[in-house]
Design a protein around this motif. Sequence first.
Motif, short mmCIF file in Angstrom:
data_model
loop_
_atom_site.label_atom_id
_atom_site.label_comp_id
_atom_site.label_asym_id
_atom_site.label_seq_id
_atom_site.Cartn_x
_atom_site.Cartn_y
_atom_site.Cartn_z
N ASP A 44 -11.84 3.15 9.70
CA ASP A 44 -11.22 3.62 8.46
C ASP A 44 -11.62 2.74 7.27
N ALA A 45 -11.72 1.44 7.50
CA ALA A 45 -12.10 0.51 6.43
C ALA A 45 -13.48 0.87 5.89
N VAL A 46 -14.38 1.31 6.79
CA VAL A 46 -15.72 1.71 6.36
C VAL A 46 -15.66 3.05 5.62
N GLU A 47 -14.83 3.97 6.13
CA GLU A 47 -14.69 5.28 5.48
C GLU A 47 -14.15 5.16 4.06
N TYR A 48 -13.20 4.27 3.87
CA TYR A 48 -12.62 4.07 2.53
C TYR A 48 -13.58 3.35 1.57
N GLY A 49 -14.67 2.80 2.14
CA GLY A 49 -15.63 2.08 1.29
C GLY A 49 -15.27 0.62 1.08
N LEU A 50 -14.24 0.17 1.80
CA LEU A 50 -13.80 -1.22 1.65
C LEU A 50 -14.81 -2.18 2.27
N ILE A 51 -15.29 -1.80 3.47
CA ILE A 51 -16.25 -2.60 4.23
C ILE A 51 -17.53 -1.78 4.34
N ASP A 52 -18.70 -2.47 4.40
CA ASP A 52 -19.97 -1.75 4.38
C ASP A 52 -20.34 -1.12 5.71
N GLY A 53 -20.00 -1.75 6.82
CA GLY A 53 -20.41 -1.17 8.10
C GLY A 53 -19.64 -1.72 9.29
N ILE A 54 -19.73 -0.99 10.40
CA ILE A 54 -19.11 -1.44 11.64
C ILE A 54 -20.15 -2.23 12.42
N GLY A 55 -19.75 -3.38 12.92
CA GLY A 55 -20.70 -4.18 13.68
C GLY A 55 -20.15 -5.52 14.05
N GLY A 56 -20.98 -6.26 14.75
CA GLY A 56 -20.59 -7.60 15.19
C GLY A 56 -21.69 -8.59 14.90
N VAL A 57 -21.90 -9.51 15.82
CA VAL A 57 -22.84 -10.60 15.62
C VAL A 57 -24.27 -10.08 15.45
N LYS A 58 -24.68 -9.15 16.32
CA LYS A 58 -26.06 -8.66 16.29
C LYS A 58 -26.39 -8.04 14.94
N GLU A 59 -25.52 -7.13 14.48
CA GLU A 59 -25.74 -6.44 13.21
C GLU A 59 -25.75 -7.43 12.04
N ALA A 60 -24.82 -8.39 12.10
CA ALA A 60 -24.73 -9.36 11.01
C ALA A 60 -25.98 -10.24 10.94
N MET A 61 -26.48 -10.66 12.10
CA MET A 61 -27.68 -11.49 12.13
C MET A 61 -28.88 -10.70 11.61
N GLN A 62 -28.98 -9.43 12.04
CA GLN A 62 -30.08 -8.59 11.57
C GLN A 62 -30.02 -8.43 10.05
N LYS A 63 -28.81 -8.20 9.55
CA LYS A 63 -28.63 -7.96 8.12
C LYS A 63 -28.98 -9.21 7.32
N VAL A 64 -28.48 -10.36 7.77
CA VAL A 64 -28.72 -11.58 6.99
C VAL A 64 -30.22 -11.92 7.01
N ASN A 65 -30.90 -11.68 8.15
CA ASN A 65 -32.35 -11.91 8.21
C ASN A 65 -33.10 -10.94 7.30
#
Lengths: 68, 244
Positions: free
Chosen positions: B208-229
């Motif tokens: 829901d947080a993603v649907e409302y536009g509050l947070i950009d995406g659903i994910g954990g460590v893997k997604e965050a590491m990919q994004k920061v790289n």
Amino acid sequence: MILYTPLSETDIFPTDEQTLVKRQCMTHQGKMCFVEQKGDGSYEMLQLLSTDPNDFLNGDFQPGTIIK
Amino acid sequence: MTNDTPNKNDDKQDTQQGGSSLVQKIQQLGQANVAQAPDSNIHVLSIIGQVEGHVQLPPQNKTTKYEHLLPQLIAIEQNPKIEGLIILLNTVGGDVEAGLALSEMIASISKPTVSIVLGGGHSIGVPIAVASDYSYIAPTATMTIHPIRLTGLVIGVPQTFEYLDKMQDRVIDFVVSHSHIKEDKFKELMFAKGNLTRDIGTNVVGKDAVEYGLIDGIGGVKEAMQKVNELISQTGGQGEGVIQ
């Protein structure tokens, strides 16, 4: 005991000042640490304050380590 | 015989000391050794427990002290070897001004920042989560959005309410300007009735947080590491530039 009050538990039972006094921040091997002073004058590591993930893999900074 | 005895005792003491540090490690971590890794260009800032403000909380509370984090954020900005920052959030909220100070610091860092909301990012955890360049929330994590409260001595005058109202606006303004949520939607969630037991507000779960536009995406460590790289490669890796 059941309390019926809007106050927080710590407002009714204030914590011992001594526990807060024993806890402090200090630098150990160049890293900032949150420590608690033990009875014999040594310090026990409570928390390592670092943003480097590798510092958390260093055995000297594991929580519970005694610093002389 | 007499000469041998003290030596034997020394040996015994040495093994005892070595043994006790090993026992200590096992007691604290359940393991004898921890893995070693190469130097990291991405640093991690964890915001856990309560965000502690001007009043020191009792020792049984797990707290994040802003006076510890602010110098670390400056160090991250200054150190050319650090190219990105991941912010781990599992907080119940806390002091509004300490939380806003942290949020503003994170938002104004020039290096790529990615936040992950893990168990919960409640109350003042919301502005801290949205302060980063890109934010993730674990599917099971929640964020409670509710109006701010005041504890301690309150002077019963209309000015107190005005002061609270202004403080509320500071939080709303920050969240709206750093995320994709609309102000009306955020206020609607904040002042909703019937969602929280005997309270005003909404408990927003991951998706829901993603649907409302509050947070950009659903994910954990893997997604965050990919994004920061990915963000580091977009900015061109400042660290290498300084070395050359």
